[in-house]
Design an enzyme around this catalytic site. Structure first.
Site, PDB file in Angstrom:
ATOM      1  N   GLY A 438       6.044   2.341   9.211  1.00 57.37           N
ATOM      2  CA  GLY A 438       6.592   1.182   8.527  1.00 57.37           C
ATOM      3  C   GLY A 438       6.099   1.128   7.104  1.00 57.37           C
ATOM      4  O   GLY A 438       6.851   0.860   6.166  1.00 57.37           O
ATOM      5  N   MET A 440       2.257   2.411   4.487  1.00 62.89           N
ATOM      6  CA  MET A 440       0.914   2.983   4.441  1.00 62.89           C
ATOM      7  C   MET A 440       0.189   2.447   3.228  1.00 62.89           C
ATOM      8  O   MET A 440       0.695   2.485   2.115  1.00 62.89           O
ATOM      9  CB  MET A 440       1.000   4.509   4.381  1.00 62.89           C
ATOM     10  N   GLU A 441      -1.045   1.974   3.427  1.00 61.53           N
ATOM     11  CA  GLU A 441      -1.773   1.174   2.443  1.00 61.53           C
ATOM     12  C   GLU A 441      -2.518   1.970   1.382  1.00 61.53           C
ATOM     13  O   GLU A 441      -3.496   1.492   0.815  1.00 61.53           O
ATOM     14  CB  GLU A 441      -2.790   0.284   3.163  1.00 61.53           C
ATOM     15  N   ASN A 442      -2.088   3.180   1.048  1.00 63.91           N
ATOM     16  CA  ASN A 442      -2.768   3.973   0.026  1.00 63.91           C
ATOM     17  C   ASN A 442      -3.191   3.082  -1.135  1.00 63.91           C
ATOM     18  O   ASN A 442      -2.390   2.325  -1.671  1.00 63.91           O
ATOM     19  CB  ASN A 442      -1.846   5.076  -0.497  1.00 63.91           C
ATOM     20  N   HIS A 473       0.855  -7.307   5.174  1.00 64.75           N
ATOM     21  CA  HIS A 473      -0.053  -6.459   5.958  1.00 64.75           C
ATOM     22  C   HIS A 473      -0.702  -5.403   5.066  1.00 64.75           C
ATOM     23  O   HIS A 473      -1.928  -5.214   5.080  1.00 64.75           O
ATOM     24  CB  HIS A 473       0.743  -5.788   7.084  1.00 64.75           C
ATOM     25  N   GLU A 474       0.124  -4.723   4.274  1.00 68.38           N
ATOM     26  CA  GLU A 474      -0.403  -3.629   3.454  1.00 68.38           C
ATOM     27  C   GLU A 474      -1.279  -4.137   2.315  1.00 68.38           C
ATOM     28  O   GLU A 474      -2.275  -3.481   1.954  1.00 68.38           O
ATOM     29  CB  GLU A 474       0.745  -2.780   2.910  1.00 68.38           C
ATOM     30  N   HIS A 477      -4.734  -4.805   3.493  1.00 72.29           N
ATOM     31  CA  HIS A 477      -5.516  -3.578   3.626  1.00 72.29           C
ATOM     32  C   HIS A 477      -6.269  -3.213   2.349  1.00 72.29           C
ATOM     33  O   HIS A 477      -7.258  -2.480   2.413  1.00 72.29           O
ATOM     34  CB  HIS A 477      -4.591  -2.411   3.976  1.00 72.29           C
ATOM     35  N   GLU A 496      -6.984  -2.534  11.025  1.00 73.23           N
ATOM     36  CA  GLU A 496      -5.649  -2.955  11.445  1.00 73.23           C
ATOM     37  C   GLU A 496      -5.602  -4.342  12.079  1.00 73.23           C
ATOM     38  O   GLU A 496      -4.654  -5.088  11.882  1.00 73.23           O
ATOM     39  CB  GLU A 496      -5.059  -1.915  12.414  1.00 73.23           C
TER      40      GLU A 496
END
Length: 1038
Positions: A438, A440-442, A473-474, A477, A496
């Site tokens: 969905g 990715m929190e890079n 959400h991201e 993070h 998470e």
């Protein structure tokens, strides 16, 4: 990371995980399996300090089949080595050898001369005895025990064993986790991707510090062809070194003849080349069709959890944080992005451009590094000194406005909430056309699937809710996961679970109109369903293999993690105490790695209660053991007794070890049941406890608003009282409490604690229900039963259940409109009701859906179907031969991805077997339908009677292709296994599933999702056997 990729509430709620982010097995220690590694293991001199100081005894490798014997301290190293070698060692000490040699001559007694035959037999016997003695003599020392040769002799020290590298030399490390003698400080990466032949070259310059004296450096590399390696110690000259590789663990190593001394700085430079990955991990290539039908290519990264090693040699574990300086070469018509802002651009003689990005201002784990080369365009906004940008392919730029607005507002909220500002200069959010997760929190470059970031200007609030949820959400993070990172994947929930909790907390504060509470409640229900299985795992679980790492990305780490945080926040006394605790946690561990105890200690330190609650003591019971409690309540006079036991769905009805939780039991009663002030709390730490309530109290409702992670059983009298109260006044409880009653009664039926008649008694009130959460939960449960019955071909009973659903919900279904609706909760309710009605072939619903689709087609897509009704309309259209073909054509032309995915689900709902097979093949090939959508296609196909057996055959036939695209244990594989098996309920299907997966060996047989599948089938089988007769009788006159 958000493994969840669905854009519907139903998919998000029916986890076991959108990502998102993937698991189901009992952990097994990493082993050296000599059957798989036939090459003999050579020996080496003594171990480095990191092997004895940094590797706990419990993490040492074990030989499969051997238990951990008790050891004296001075036996530990040799015992560990024995297990590593997987051999038996025999004791060769003089004390355990015969006092006389087997070769000593003794004068035989006088006797008559034996026959020739006797002499031959004796000679043969002596030869055999002598041979055995020699074998025993030359074997390593061993003490024989009943279980075999297991315990080495202290007087015969052993040398540790190591695997063999690709060039035949001994590889100087024999464990899954890297040694701790070397710590990376910086990475200087120079990458040259070629998007024409889909390869890349690179140079990695790694600055390192020596923490302990050592003769080796061990790090990760996965399918990288290393052409040159040099090593420089301090200010000395760089010398060529030989790189050893051990492919089974994706490790490389450099050995030294002289020890590297602690405290020294050194630099390792590696030149390498590789192919861009054809899967969705590492540095991978992707393609998409632009608005003119031309194929476009791009290269992107997805490193979490174990794939940074596919892009550059590195210490690919979360505890090894370092800075990154990244340089990328590209063609002029492409844009390159990375974690940090662009520092300078250089044009090279061959016409290529070389982009150099600023060195990261923070230390970060390798899985958070990111770089992309693509044709994308941004829109930007400055927020509190941070440049926030949303990137997309040029033709979808008009769909980025909402994401930019949401990200900007959420960034401001988090800066204030955590009282720590986002630390980087820029924050990019990019929609990638072909992306599995969905999001990715890079750090500084968050990657998204297009459906998770892009919304049309006319999108429904429900579609905006999906985008806002993933963005929230991201962004969470960037603090939980990036700023403070779990030390190892066993505590993934610290990343998470917190990001999931904060996603709902932030949206309730920033976007209250999105009404996120219904979704959060639904995902907590689904987390309970998964955690009730014996194949579940503790929130903080042992992780020793790559497959176990992948399988941690599941609803336990995400939704259960978020649920226990919600429970703790609701329980802690004092205003904002929970927030103060997490601020303390972030401040204390900024830039560091943590474990679960660090979090509980931070929350305990800010305690303001008179008793100074020990949070660690309370919460350890929720993170260290799998499952959750069943709280049973009974009353006698003014005394209320509550007991706890493990809520465990066991198919064999056997007794299981008891577990205890520290439970903050909340409750309300009939005198005060709605307002937060009505809530009372009782802490249950032991198996049983009691508290007082006036005898005049008619009923109790435990677990106020379902903020606790447990299920409640009220006994027959208690359920009767609650049911009567709801029948008299449906509003006597909050909608969250009513929904939790519905969920709990179905769960208790599955456990065998209540009859299905008791379930239907509670549901008598549901015809008066009009709120979203109770209705959608009831429909979810009834549809599950309906699908099980349908797959068992119990058609007469299916017809009765359909009739029951229409009787209970028909009035509410008929009240729903087909025009635009702005209220999110009403959209959720309408979507669930009408999708059910049309799936059950209700005439009016079918008629309205067909009319909307016809209008949509005739207007060439300009006449919009309301977003929350699109799925229902497309599902109905797909049942028509003509409309299915029309929709397949439209699928290839639609650019708005949320609508496109709904079309795909509609196409996959067909009951035409040939079309089902066609869609499955298209998705596997990844041409007409991208392979990222394969789990969605399989899930949808399996809901239909025609498709579910085709899907099961399909995954058996194409299993190797599936695990080539998606890693073993990853969330897509978990989802595929669950989708194809969760509706089986017969012994024949159980045998098929067991036979297939057991034959996979290392290709998937040990996955937790397989254990969950087998367990679910057995539970379905048991439930059917126990309830089918009762269902026939109960629904006979409905």
């Amino acid at each position: 990371m958000d493994p969840f990729d669905s854009n519907s509430q139903t998919d998000r709620a029916n986890l076991p995980r959108n990502m998102i982010e993937n698991s189901m097995f009992e952990e097994e220690p990493d082993v050296v399996d000599l059957a798989k590694e036939p090459t003999a293991f050579p020996t080496f001199p003594g171990l480095d300090p990191d092997e004895t100081t940094y590797e706990p005894r419990s993490s040492r490798l074990l030989v499969r089949g051997l238990g951990e014997n008790d050891m004296d301290e001075d036996e530990e190293d040799t015992e560990s080595s024995a297990r590593l070698l997987g051999m038996s060692f025999m004791n060769r000490s003089s004390a355990q050898r015969p006092s006389s040699s087997p070769y000593a001559r003794h004068s035989p007694p006088r006797c008559s001369r034996p026959s020739t035959r006797t002499m031959v037999v004796c000679v043969l016997f002596l030869v055999i005895v002598a041979s055995m003695t020699m074998v025993l003599y030359f074997l390593p020392g061993c003490t024989f025990t009943k279980s075999g040769c297991s315990k080495p002799n202290k007087t015969a020290p052993l040398e540790p064993g190591y695997p063999v590298s690709t060039n035949g030399e001994p590889f100087p490390w024999a464990q899954y986790r890297l040694p701790r003698s070397i710590c990376p400080l910086s990475y200087d990466l120079d990458l040259n991707p070629d998007l024409d032949d889909m390869t890349f070259t690179g140079r990695a310059v790694i600055g390192m510090s020596v923490l302990h004296n050592t003769k080796r450096i061990v790090l990760h590399s996965d399918n990288l062809n290393i052409s040159k390696a040099t090593f420089k110690l301090g200010n000395g000259e760089a010398n060529d070194v030989t790189v050893l590789e051990y492919k089974p663990r994706k490790q490389i190593a450099i050995k030294f003849s002289d020890e590297l001394k602690a405290g020294l700085f050194c630099v390792l430079t590696l030149d390498y080349s590789a192919s861009l990955s054809h899967t969705y991990s590492g540095f991978y290539n992707s393609s998409y069709m632009d608005k003119n039908g031309r194929k476009r290519v791009l290269a992107a990264t997805q490193f979490e959890p174990l794939s940074a090693r596919k892009a550059f040699p590195c210490f690919d574990e979360p505890a090894f944080k370092a800075t990154f300086l990244i340089k990328i070469t590209r063609k002029q018509n492409y844009t390159a992005l990375s974690n940090m802002p662009l520092a300078k651009v250089t044009q090279l003689p061959d016409g290529l451009m070389r982009d150099e990005f600023e060195k990261t201002s923070v230390n970060m784990s390798t899985y958070l590094a990111a770089f992309i080369v693509a044709n994308v365009t941004p829109i930007s906004k400055n927020v509190s000194g941070t440049l926030v940008s949303v990137y997309s392919v040029p033709e979808k730029k008009e769909h980025t406005d909402y994401a930019l607005d949401a990200a900007s507002k959420l960034l401001e909220f988090y800066n204030g909430f955590f009282q720590i500002n986002y630390p980087l200069k820029k924050l990019d959010l990019i929609a990638i056309p072909d992306f599995l997760a969905g999001a990715m929190e890079n750090w500084g470059l968050i990657t998204f699937r297009e459906t998770s970031l892009l919304v049309d200007k006319l999108s429904s609030p429900l579609e905006k809710q999906v985008v806002a949820s993933v963005v929230a959400h991201e962004l969470a993070h960037q603090w939980f996961g990036n700023l403070v990172t779990m030390s190892w994947w066993n505590d993934l929930w610290l990343n998470e679970g917190f990001a999931t909790y904060m996603q709902y907390t932030s949206l309730q504060a920033v976007f209250p109109q999105l009404d996120i509470g219904n979704l959060f409640l639904a995902v907590r229900f689904r987390a309970l369903d998964k955690d009730a299985l014996n194949s579940s795992h503790a929130v903080s679980a042992e992780v020793n293999t790559p497959e176990q790492v992948e399988e941690m990305f599941d609803s336990v780490s995400y939704e259960k993690g978020a649920s226990i945080l919600l429970m703790l926040e609701a329980f802690l006394p004092g205003d904002q105490q929970f927030r103060k605790g997490i601020i303390q946690y972030l401040r204390e561990f900024t830039g560091l790695n943590t474990n679960t105890d660090d979090l509980w200690n931070s929350l305990t330190q800010v305690g303001v209660s008179p008793q100074h609650l020990n949070v660690s003591e309370m919460m350890t019971s929720w993170t260290s053991q799998k499952g959750f409690p069943l709280v049973t309540v009974s009353r006698k006079g003014d005394q209320v007794t509550v007991t706890q036991e493990h809520f465990l769905l066991a198919s064999d009805n056997t007794a299981h070890a008891s577990s205890l939780w520290n439970i903050p039991v909340t409750y309300v009663n009939n005198s005060c049941s709605l307002a937060p002030e009505c809530k009372q709390v009782f802490t249950l730490k032991t198996e049983s406890g009691s508290f007082k309530q006036p005898e005049s109290v008619k009923w109790l409702k435990l677990n106020y608003k379902n903020t606790g992670f447990y299920i409640v059983h009220y006994g027959d009298e208690g359920w009767d009282a609650i049911g009567q109260a709801l029948s008299s006044n449906v509003s006597v409880l909050t909608q969250e409490d009513r929904a939790s009653l519905v969920h709990n009664i179905f769960a208790l039926s599955r456990l065998g604690r209540v009859s299905f008649g008791r379930v239907l008694n509670l549901l008598d009130y549901i015809s008066k229900e009009s709120e979203t959460s109770p209705v959608t939960e009831a429909l979810f449960q009834l549809n599950n039963i309906l699908q099980l019955l349908d797959k068992r071909q119990e058609q007469h009973l299916v017809a009765r259940v359909k009739k029951y659903i229409f009787r209970q919900f028909g009035s509410l279904m008929s009240e729903q409109t087909w025009e635009e609706e702005e209220n999110v909760s009403k959209q959720e309710l309408r979507s669930a009701l009408l999708e059910t009605a049309c799936s059950l072939n209700e005439a009016s619903c079918i008629q309205h859906a067909k009319a909307l689709f016809k209008q949509y087609v005739e207007s060439n897509g300009t006449s919009r179907i309301p977003g929350d009704l699109q799925q229902t309309v497309f599902n109905v259209a797909a049942q028509s031969d003509e409309d299915w073909v029309t929709m397949l054509t439209a699928y290839g032309q639609v650019t708005y991805n949320a609508e496109k995915r709904k079309m795909l689900r509609g196409l996959a709902s067909t009951q035409d077997a040939r079309r089902v097979v066609t869609l499955l093949q298209y998705s596997l090939k990844g041409e007409i339908i991208q392979s990222q959508e394969l789990p969605l296609v399989i899930n949808t196909v399996c809901k239909g009677f025609v498709g579910y057996l085709f899907a099961w055959d399909f995954i058996q036939e194409h299993w190797d292709s599936l695990i080539d695209k998606f890693a073993v244990g990853s969330f897509p594989i978990q989802a595929i296994v669950k989708s194809t098996t969760s509706q089986f309920s017969t012994q024949a299907h159980l045998d098929q599933v067991q036979r297939f997966f057991s034959g996979l060996k290392e290709r998937g047989s040990q996955m937790r999702s397989v254990q969950e599948a087998l367990e679910t089938i057995r539970l379905n089988q048991r439930w059917m056997n126990e309830n089918l007769p009762a269902l026939r009788k109960l629904l006979e006159y409905s």
